[in-house]
Design a protein around this motif. Structure first.
Motif, short mmCIF file in Angstrom:
data_model
loop_
_atom_site.label_atom_id
_atom_site.label_comp_id
_atom_site.label_asym_id
_atom_site.label_seq_id
_atom_site.Cartn_x
_atom_site.Cartn_y
_atom_site.Cartn_z
N LEU A 96 0.86 -1.18 0.00
CA LEU A 96 0.00 0.00 0.00
C LEU A 96 0.90 1.24 0.00
CD1 LEU A 96 -2.73 1.37 0.13
CD2 LEU A 96 -2.68 1.12 2.62
N HIS A 97 0.99 1.87 -1.16
CA HIS A 97 1.86 3.04 -1.31
C HIS A 97 1.02 4.28 -1.03
CE1 HIS A 97 5.11 5.51 -2.52
NE2 HIS A 97 4.58 5.90 -3.66
N ALA A 98 1.15 4.79 0.18
CA ALA A 98 0.40 5.97 0.60
C ALA A 98 1.35 6.82 1.43
CB ALA A 98 -0.83 5.56 1.41
N PRO A 99 2.18 7.65 0.76
CA PRO A 99 3.25 8.37 1.46
C PRO A 99 2.76 9.21 2.64
CG PRO A 99 3.51 8.57 -0.92
CD PRO A 99 2.19 7.89 -0.70
N ALA A 100 1.54 9.74 2.56
CA ALA A 100 1.04 10.58 3.67
C ALA A 100 1.03 9.79 4.98
CB ALA A 100 -0.37 11.07 3.34
N TYR A 101 0.86 8.50 4.90
CA TYR A 101 0.80 7.66 6.11
C TYR A 101 2.14 7.03 6.47
CZ TYR A 101 -4.20 7.74 5.06
OH TYR A 101 -5.47 8.13 4.78
N TYR A 102 2.86 6.58 5.46
CA TYR A 102 3.97 5.66 5.76
C TYR A 102 5.36 6.20 5.45
CZ TYR A 102 -0.14 2.68 5.63
OH TYR A 102 -1.38 2.15 5.85
N ASP A 103 5.45 7.26 4.66
CA ASP A 103 6.78 7.74 4.29
C ASP A 103 7.29 8.69 5.37
OD1 ASP A 103 9.13 8.31 3.07
OD2 ASP A 103 8.29 9.61 1.53
N ARG A 104 7.79 8.14 6.46
CA ARG A 104 8.32 8.97 7.54
C ARG A 104 9.46 8.23 8.24
NH1 ARG A 104 2.66 9.54 10.98
NH2 ARG A 104 1.64 10.03 9.04
N PRO A 105 10.32 9.01 8.91
CA PRO A 105 11.42 8.34 9.62
C PRO A 105 10.87 7.63 10.86
CG PRO A 105 11.41 10.71 10.06
CD PRO A 105 10.33 10.46 9.06
N GLY A 106 11.66 6.72 11.41
CA GLY A 106 11.20 5.98 12.59
C GLY A 106 10.78 4.58 12.21
N GLY A 107 10.13 3.87 13.13
CA GLY A 107 9.71 2.49 12.89
C GLY A 107 8.30 2.44 12.36
N PRO A 108 7.74 1.23 12.26
CA PRO A 108 6.38 1.10 11.75
C PRO A 108 5.33 1.80 12.63
CG PRO A 108 7.46 -1.04 11.81
CD PRO A 108 8.39 -0.07 12.48
N TYR A 109 5.59 1.87 13.94
CA TYR A 109 4.57 2.43 14.85
C TYR A 109 5.07 3.64 15.62
CZ TYR A 109 3.79 -2.50 14.04
OH TYR A 109 3.70 -3.72 13.45
N LEU A 110 6.41 3.76 15.75
CA LEU A 110 6.99 4.78 16.63
C LEU A 110 7.82 5.78 15.84
CD1 LEU A 110 8.34 2.41 19.45
CD2 LEU A 110 6.09 3.51 19.34
N ASP A 111 7.78 7.03 16.28
CA ASP A 111 8.61 8.05 15.65
C ASP A 111 10.06 7.89 16.12
OD1 ASP A 111 8.96 9.27 18.12
OD2 ASP A 111 7.44 10.80 17.78
N PRO A 112 10.99 8.68 15.56
CA PRO A 112 12.40 8.49 15.92
C PRO A 112 12.67 8.66 17.43
CG PRO A 112 12.24 9.82 13.95
CD PRO A 112 10.85 9.67 14.47
N LEU A 113 11.76 9.34 18.15
CA LEU A 113 11.96 9.50 19.60
C LEU A 113 11.32 8.37 20.39
CD1 LEU A 113 11.30 13.36 19.86
CD2 LEU A 113 13.51 12.16 19.90
N GLY A 114 10.75 7.40 19.68
CA GLY A 114 10.15 6.24 20.37
C GLY A 114 8.72 6.46 20.83
N LYS A 115 8.06 7.50 20.30
CA LYS A 115 6.66 7.78 20.66
C LYS A 115 5.73 7.27 19.57
CE LYS A 115 6.22 11.34 24.00
NZ LYS A 115 7.58 11.76 24.36
N ASP A 116 4.53 6.78 19.97
CA ASP A 116 3.54 6.37 18.98
C ASP A 116 3.23 7.55 18.05
OD1 ASP A 116 2.90 3.72 19.70
OD2 ASP A 116 1.73 4.45 21.40
N TYR A 117 3.14 7.28 16.74
CA TYR A 117 2.65 8.34 15.84
C TYR A 117 1.21 8.66 16.25
CZ TYR A 117 6.50 7.01 12.70
OH TYR A 117 7.71 6.72 12.16
N PRO A 118 0.86 9.96 16.37
CA PRO A 118 -0.50 10.29 16.85
C PRO A 118 -1.60 9.82 15.90
CG PRO A 118 0.75 12.27 16.25
CD PRO A 118 1.70 11.13 16.16
N ASP A 119 -1.27 9.62 14.61
CA ASP A 119 -2.30 9.20 13.65
C ASP A 119 -2.20 7.69 13.33
OD1 ASP A 119 0.10 9.40 12.32
OD2 ASP A 119 -0.75 10.27 10.50
N ASN A 120 -1.68 6.91 14.27
CA ASN A 120 -1.60 5.46 14.02
C ASN A 120 -2.96 4.87 13.68
OD1 ASN A 120 1.09 4.88 14.02
ND2 ASN A 120 1.19 4.24 16.17
#
Ligand code: ADP
Length: 480
Positions: A83-107
């Motif tokens: 599923l190529h949807a850059p608005a959701y998935y093209d970001r640094p960090g892991g699948p669920y957490l941002d680079p600071l280890g926090k859940d992405y607010p729009d998970n």
């Protein structure tokens, strides 16, 4: 039989835990049973980077009203729909957490989008391919069967697998309008959960069958102790609940061929393990003597009972054992384990971090692996231990209970024992188990018998894939 599998992680493309191992290995094992699987996963940067020559298969409007694309690509034996949807998935960090280890607010929206795309494919929108069944994994894909129920389309059977019920995807009710579900889906038989939105809860209500990754865990999640609040919902689905134990990739995990293992071996050449044992002693700066080496390879968390390991470390040394730990996780546990290593140089070694090759070498060189989990849906490290002759010492819970045969008198006499189980999961329980292991270890013949018996255990995917295939067939033939 054509199956659409939906997962937020798939090995070898993206992995944070056992979920990826299962969603990456099961489709391959299912081929032998006539099941053709396409796996839908998000197009994270790590995924987009490794796929080669994808083909655009579907364009549709996503939850934000933007165009999203489904790409099809083959990768290491897997047929992937990305599923190529850059608005959701093209970001640094892991699948669920941002680079600071926090859940992405729009998970919630990122994984609702994944589920919505899956339901579009289930409805036959992918040109030339419509699945006979949909198999979703964990909360991230659980809304798929919710969308399938509330969006009118020909009914397809669905299976939801729970890999760990501790992760439920629970969000405030204010997100409901953003899910694009009809108003009546916010109800007890839909996604509503005590006034909030529960993704896993919605999936448990709407999937035709529910599976979890071991028979014991299937029983446990019916109790308040292990059900984490969902035991009531699961009780209403008990007739459709199945426990199917995970397998492992026996080509990758093979002590006779494993490229990172210094000296290869099999059940009749266990002596070769000594060389690997010496490498472990060197890496962890341990004394090179005959005392047994106990190991831990784990996330360092309360679930995994790592506080127990830290608290009994001194006593393991006192009993004459040695301990090596590979893992990372909670800072307090990392600190406590490092402190035990500095108290006992030569007897305890701790390596903080994730090190896949070292995890193989430890299984190939250590004498026993300690897994004192407070709950363990399936667990993989005990399966690797069995395969590598590294005797598992496990808490009697979940998949650990289903895959290790305790060395009690009857099992020893019948020569079927493969490890040591203990309960309750306390410091005393763990110490007693280690004491038993130390005692068995002094009898070389008996210890070798435990190792050989473990190495004979069937830890492959074959039997489990057969069970999934049988479940799929029964649902498809019922036409549900
Ligand atoms: P969970 O998915 O709950 O973490 P599992 O036992 O199902 O537990 O799977 C854990 C996987 O991660 C295993 O493949 C294990 O070998 C691996 N693993 C855990 N910690 C480490 C580490 N520090 N280095 C290398 N591999 C690790």
């Amino acid at each position: 039989m054509k199956v659409l599998s939906v997962s937020s992680e798939v090995f070898p493309l993206i992995k944070t835990g056992g979920l990826a191992d299962v969603s990456g290995a099961l489709p391959i094992a299912l081929k032998a049973f006539g099941v053709e699987t396409k796996t839908l996963l998000p197009g994270y940067p790590a995924v987009m980077k490794v796929i080669r020559d994808p083909v655009v298969r579907l364009e549709f409007e996503d939850l934000l009203g933007e165009k999203a694309t489904v790409l099809e690509v083959q990768h290491e034996g897997l047929d992937l729909l990305v599923l190529h949807a850059p608005a959701y998935y093209d970001r640094p960090g892991g699948p669920y957490l941002d680079p600071l280890g926090k859940d992405y607010p729009d998970n919630w929206r990122r994984f609702a989008a994944l589920s919505l795309a899956a339901s579009e494919i289930a409805a036959g929108l992918l040109p030339g391919w419509r699945p006979d069944l949909v198999h979703t994994h964990d909360w991230q894909a659980a809304l798929t069967s919710v969308y399938m129920r509330y969006y009118p389309s020909p009914e397809l059977p669905s299976v939801l697998t729970i890999h760990n019920i501790a992760f439920q995807g629970q969000f405030g009710s204010e997100i409901f309008p953003g899910l694009r579900l009809p108003g009546h889906a916010f109800a007890i038989d839909g996604v509503e959960y005590y006034g909030t939105i529960g993704f896993l809860k919605g999936g448990l209500q709407t999937a035709h069958a529910i599976t979890t990754v071991s028979p014991t865990y299937a029983d446990e999640i019916l109790t308040p102790e292990f059900g984490m609040g969902l035991e009531g919902v699961i009780a209403t689905r008990i007739d459709n609940l199945h426990g199917i134990v995970n397998g492992i990739d026996t080509d990758i995990w093979n002590p006779a061929t494993d490229p990172v293992v210094h000296t290869h071996y099999g059940p009749t050449t266990l002596k070769n393990r000594d060389e690997n044992r010496r490498s472990i002693a060197e890496f962890f700066h341990l004394d090179n003597d005959d005392a047994p080496i106990f190991c831990v390879i784990s996330r360092l968390t309360w679930q995994k009972g790592m506080d127990l390991v830290a608290n009994v470390a001194d006593e393991i040394v006192g009993m004459g054992g040695k301990l090596v730990v590979l893992g990372s996780g909670e800072a307090a546990l990392e600190g406590a384990l490092l402190a035990s290593a500095s108290r006992h140089p030569g007897r305890i070694g701790v390596s903080i971090g994730y090190n896949e090759p070292m995890s193989h070498l430890m299984q190939a060189g250590c004498d026993a692996i300690i897994i004192p989990s407070r709950f363990e849906p399936c667990g993989l490290t005990q399966l690797y231990g069995l395969r590598y002759g590294c005797v598992p010492i496990v808490a009697r819970t979940g998949g650990l209970n289903d895959t290790v045969i305790d060395a009690n008198h009857a099992a020893l006499a019948a020569k079927v024992a493969t490890g040591i189980q203990f309960s309750p999961v306390t410091e005393t329980g763990l110490l007693q188990a280690i004491r038993r292991a130390m005692h068995f270890y002094t009898d070389r013949k008996l210890w070798t018998q435990l190792q050989k018996q473990g190495m004979k255990s069937d830890v492959s995917w074959e039997k489990s894939a057969e069970r999934y295939a049988a479940l799929y067939s029964s649902l498809v033939s019922k036409g549900m």
